[in-house]
Structures are given as structure tokens and as C-alpha cells.
Design a protein around this motif. Sequence first.
Motif, PDB file in Angstrom:
ATOM      1  N   LEU A 135       0.827  -1.196   0.000  1.00  0.00           N
ATOM      2  CA  LEU A 135       0.000   0.000   0.000  1.00  0.00           C
ATOM      3  C   LEU A 135       0.867   1.254   0.000  1.00  0.00           C
ATOM      4  CD1 LEU A 135      -3.123   0.615   2.139  1.00  0.00           C
ATOM      5  CD2 LEU A 135      -1.321   2.301   2.099  1.00  0.00           C
ATOM      6  N   ILE A 136       1.857   1.305   0.865  1.00  0.00           N
ATOM      7  CA  ILE A 136       2.731   2.487   0.958  1.00  0.00           C
ATOM      8  C   ILE A 136       3.473   2.712  -0.350  1.00  0.00           C
ATOM      9  CG2 ILE A 136       4.815   3.397   2.073  1.00  0.00           C
ATOM     10  CD1 ILE A 136       3.805   1.959   4.657  1.00  0.00           C
ATOM     11  N   THR A 137       4.080   1.664  -0.891  1.00  0.00           N
ATOM     12  CA  THR A 137       4.833   1.823  -2.141  1.00  0.00           C
ATOM     13  C   THR A 137       3.911   2.113  -3.312  1.00  0.00           C
ATOM     14  OG1 THR A 137       4.863  -0.572  -2.465  1.00  0.00           O
ATOM     15  CG2 THR A 137       6.768   0.414  -1.379  1.00  0.00           C
ATOM     16  N   GLY A 138       2.689   1.581  -3.283  1.00  0.00           N
ATOM     17  CA  GLY A 138       1.730   1.862  -4.351  1.00  0.00           C
ATOM     18  C   GLY A 138       1.307   3.318  -4.377  1.00  0.00           C
ATOM     19  N   LEU A 164       1.590   8.611  -6.985  1.00  0.00           N
ATOM     20  CA  LEU A 164       1.793  10.055  -6.899  1.00  0.00           C
ATOM     21  C   LEU A 164       3.023  10.497  -7.670  1.00  0.00           C
ATOM     22  CD1 LEU A 164       0.793  10.688  -3.183  1.00  0.00           C
ATOM     23  CD2 LEU A 164      -0.558  11.075  -5.251  1.00  0.00           C
ATOM     24  N   LEU A 165       4.100   9.718  -7.620  1.00  0.00           N
ATOM     25  CA  LEU A 165       5.286  10.067  -8.410  1.00  0.00           C
ATOM     26  C   LEU A 165       5.019   9.930  -9.905  1.00  0.00           C
ATOM     27  CD1 LEU A 165       8.202   8.524  -6.313  1.00  0.00           C
ATOM     28  CD2 LEU A 165       7.584  10.940  -6.559  1.00  0.00           C
ATOM     29  N   ALA A 166       4.210   8.951 -10.299  1.00  0.00           N
ATOM     30  CA  ALA A 166       3.878   8.778 -11.716  1.00  0.00           C
ATOM     31  C   ALA A 166       3.043   9.939 -12.239  1.00  0.00           C
ATOM     32  CB  ALA A 166       3.139   7.464 -11.927  1.00  0.00           C
ATOM     33  N   TYR A 167       2.291  10.568 -11.360  1.00  0.00           N
ATOM     34  CA  TYR A 167       1.516  11.750 -11.754  1.00  0.00           C
ATOM     35  C   TYR A 167       2.444  12.890 -12.167  1.00  0.00           C
ATOM     36  CZ  TYR A 167      -1.477  15.849 -11.298  1.00  0.00           C
ATOM     37  OH  TYR A 167      -2.143  17.028 -11.526  1.00  0.00           O
ATOM     38  N   TYR A 168       3.580  13.017 -11.496  1.00  0.00           N
ATOM     39  CA  TYR A 168       4.521  14.092 -11.787  1.00  0.00           C
ATOM     40  C   TYR A 168       5.574  13.722 -12.819  1.00  0.00           C
ATOM     41  CZ  TYR A 168       2.449  16.343  -7.766  1.00  0.00           C
ATOM     42  OH  TYR A 168       1.554  16.914  -6.905  1.00  0.00           O
ATOM     43  N   ASN A 169       5.870  12.427 -12.973  1.00  0.00           N
ATOM     44  CA  ASN A 169       6.897  11.989 -13.909  1.00  0.00           C
ATOM     45  C   ASN A 169       6.508  10.598 -14.404  1.00  0.00           C
ATOM     46  OD1 ASN A 169       9.166  11.319 -15.314  1.00  0.00           O
ATOM     47  ND2 ASN A 169      10.588  11.610 -13.631  1.00  0.00           N
ATOM     48  N   GLN A 170       6.591  10.367 -15.716  1.00  0.00           N
ATOM     49  CA  GLN A 170       6.158   9.093 -16.280  1.00  0.00           C
ATOM     50  C   GLN A 170       6.898   7.899 -15.696  1.00  0.00           C
ATOM     51  OE1 GLN A 170       6.487   9.579 -20.527  1.00  0.00           O
ATOM     52  NE2 GLN A 170       4.282   9.873 -20.709  1.00  0.00           N
ATOM     53  N   LEU A 228       8.538   3.515 -11.319  1.00  0.00           N
ATOM     54  CA  LEU A 228       9.724   2.678 -11.112  1.00  0.00           C
ATOM     55  C   LEU A 228      10.283   2.815  -9.697  1.00  0.00           C
ATOM     56  CD1 LEU A 228      11.683   3.087 -14.443  1.00  0.00           C
ATOM     57  CD2 LEU A 228      10.745   0.992 -13.498  1.00  0.00           C
ATOM     58  N   VAL A 229      10.170   3.989  -9.118  1.00  0.00           N
ATOM     59  CA  VAL A 229      10.675   4.198  -7.763  1.00  0.00           C
ATOM     60  C   VAL A 229       9.942   3.275  -6.793  1.00  0.00           C
ATOM     61  CG1 VAL A 229      10.886   5.858  -5.878  1.00  0.00           C
ATOM     62  CG2 VAL A 229      11.375   6.557  -8.222  1.00  0.00           C
ATOM     63  N   GLY A 230       8.617   3.227  -6.917  1.00  0.00           N
ATOM     64  CA  GLY A 230       7.834   2.345  -6.059  1.00  0.00           C
ATOM     65  C   GLY A 230       8.159   0.888  -6.289  1.00  0.00           C
ATOM     66  N   LEU A 247       3.039  -7.407  -4.822  1.00  0.00           N
ATOM     67  CA  LEU A 247       2.789  -6.957  -6.189  1.00  0.00           C
ATOM     68  C   LEU A 247       1.330  -6.561  -6.404  1.00  0.00           C
ATOM     69  CD1 LEU A 247       4.002  -6.629  -9.084  1.00  0.00           C
ATOM     70  CD2 LEU A 247       3.051  -8.892  -9.545  1.00  0.00           C
ATOM     71  N   LEU A 248       0.401  -7.378  -5.924  1.00  0.00           N
ATOM     72  CA  LEU A 248      -1.011  -7.074  -6.132  1.00  0.00           C
ATOM     73  C   LEU A 248      -1.431  -5.799  -5.399  1.00  0.00           C
ATOM     74  CD1 LEU A 248      -2.479 -10.671  -6.029  1.00  0.00           C
ATOM     75  CD2 LEU A 248      -2.074  -9.228  -8.022  1.00  0.00           C
ATOM     76  N   PHE A 249      -0.964  -5.626  -4.174  1.00  0.00           N
ATOM     77  CA  PHE A 249      -1.288  -4.397  -3.452  1.00  0.00           C
ATOM     78  C   PHE A 249      -0.614  -3.195  -4.099  1.00  0.00           C
ATOM     79  CE2 PHE A 249      -3.312  -6.953  -0.421  1.00  0.00           C
ATOM     80  CZ  PHE A 249      -3.995  -6.130   0.459  1.00  0.00           C
ATOM     81  N   TRP A 250       0.628  -3.362  -4.539  1.00  0.00           N
ATOM     82  CA  TRP A 250       1.340  -2.267  -5.181  1.00  0.00           C
ATOM     83  C   TRP A 250       0.629  -1.838  -6.460  1.00  0.00           C
ATOM     84  CZ3 TRP A 250       4.162  -2.465  -9.921  1.00  0.00           C
ATOM     85  CH2 TRP A 250       4.867  -1.298 -10.209  1.00  0.00           C
ATOM     86  N   LEU A 251       0.242  -2.776  -7.306  1.00  0.00           N
ATOM     87  CA  LEU A 251      -0.452  -2.430  -8.552  1.00  0.00           C
ATOM     88  C   LEU A 251      -1.770  -1.722  -8.279  1.00  0.00           C
ATOM     89  CD1 LEU A 251       0.090  -5.574 -10.801  1.00  0.00           C
ATOM     90  CD2 LEU A 251       0.910  -3.261 -11.217  1.00  0.00           C
ATOM     91  N   TYR A 252      -2.559  -2.274  -7.359  1.00  0.00           N
ATOM     92  CA  TYR A 252      -3.859  -1.691  -7.068  1.00  0.00           C
ATOM     93  C   TYR A 252      -3.719  -0.258  -6.569  1.00  0.00           C
ATOM     94  CZ  TYR A 252      -8.353  -0.765  -4.967  1.00  0.00           C
ATOM     95  OH  TYR A 252      -9.543  -0.189  -4.636  1.00  0.00           O
ATOM     96  N   PHE A 253      -2.874  -0.037  -5.589  1.00  0.00           N
ATOM     97  CA  PHE A 253      -2.764   1.297  -5.012  1.00  0.00           C
ATOM     98  C   PHE A 253      -1.993   2.262  -5.909  1.00  0.00           C
ATOM     99  CE2 PHE A 253      -4.103  -1.017  -1.251  1.00  0.00           C
ATOM    100  CZ  PHE A 253      -5.098  -0.161  -0.807  1.00  0.00           C
ATOM    101  N   THR A 254      -1.140   1.764  -6.791  1.00  0.00           N
ATOM    102  CA  THR A 254      -0.506   2.635  -7.786  1.00  0.00           C
ATOM    103  C   THR A 254      -1.561   3.180  -8.734  1.00  0.00           C
ATOM    104  OG1 THR A 254       1.596   1.445  -7.700  1.00  0.00           O
ATOM    105  CG2 THR A 254       1.176   2.749  -9.669  1.00  0.00           C
ATOM    106  N   MET A 255      -2.409   2.288  -9.255  1.00  0.00           N
ATOM    107  CA  MET A 255      -3.450   2.730 -10.188  1.00  0.00           C
ATOM    108  C   MET A 255      -4.484   3.612  -9.500  1.00  0.00           C
ATOM    109  SD  MET A 255      -2.447   1.676 -12.930  1.00  0.00           S
ATOM    110  CE  MET A 255      -0.902   0.846 -13.072  1.00  0.00           C
ATOM    111  N   LEU A 256      -4.852   3.272  -8.280  1.00  0.00           N
ATOM    112  CA  LEU A 256      -5.844   4.065  -7.547  1.00  0.00           C
ATOM    113  C   LEU A 256      -5.329   5.478  -7.269  1.00  0.00           C
ATOM    114  CD1 LEU A 256      -8.578   4.166  -5.997  1.00  0.00           C
ATOM    115  CD2 LEU A 256      -7.280   3.507  -3.986  1.00  0.00           C
ATOM    116  N   SER A 257      -4.137   5.598  -6.748  1.00  0.00           N
ATOM    117  CA  SER A 257      -3.621   6.931  -6.420  1.00  0.00           C
ATOM    118  C   SER A 257      -3.335   7.744  -7.687  1.00  0.00           C
ATOM    119  CB  SER A 257      -2.384   6.841  -5.535  1.00  0.00           C
ATOM    120  OG  SER A 257      -1.376   6.092  -6.154  1.00  0.00           O
TER     121      SER A 257
END
Length: 122
Positions: free
Chosen positions: A18-21, A26-32, A36-38, A75-85
Motif C-alpha cells: 500500500l505504501i509503495t503503491g 503520486l510520483l507517476a503523476y509528476y513523472n512518467q 519505477l521508484v515504487g 505486487l497485487l497491493f502495489w499495482l492496485y494502489f498505484t493505479m488508484l492513487s
Amino acid sequence: MKLAVEHKFSLTVYLWGLITGVISGLLAYYNQAGWLVGFLMYFLTDRFVMAVVRELPPDVPDQRAILRKAFWGWLLFWLYFTMLSYTVATHFTPVCYSNQSLFCRMCESGNASIKCISNITG
């Protein structure tokens, strides 16, 4: 309430996902390439788990096995929360591209609870 070590381990991995997602989204919003950082933060999972849980479940023999054991849950939590945020940060609005889609029909009938944009040509 006392949790078993296996459950603490799993919940800690999910929390780290969740934290990394959220960080990735949020980082993907500012830079494509911000996502990768997460993703690279996955390699800190073992340190985070050991800092929170401080003991390993019986099926994880040593600290090096944490990454292998935690991969799919993280991985599943990271993907979900990356897309959600990312979606929340970009103020995503769905668009109808086909008048035969269920979403477009819901918008036309007034059953959609969100603002719909129609981009139907032809």
C-alpha cells in the motif's frame, strides 16, 4: 488480540504494498517513470518486514527468503494502489467512445452517478 506471526507477516507485506503503491502513483503523476521508484522499493520489503514483525514465520527460513515469499502479495497491493492513487491524482473522467457500450447507455439513461463525457464520432 494477538496475531500469529504468519498473519503479522502478511499484513506487513500488504501494508508495504500500500505504501509503495501510493508513492508510485503520486510520483507517476509528476513523472512518467515515477512508478519505477515504487517498484524498486520492493527490494526494501525484507527490511520493512523485519522492522515491524521482528520474527519470521516458520515457512520463511531466513531474511533472504522474505522477498520470494512476499512477492505476489506485495505486487497485487502495489499495482492496485498505484493505479488508484494515479487515477485520483489525475482526476480521471471516463469517456464514452461507443454508443453500444454499457457505460454509454447508463450515461444516456441517466443511471450513471458520475459526469459522463461522450466522444462518439460518426
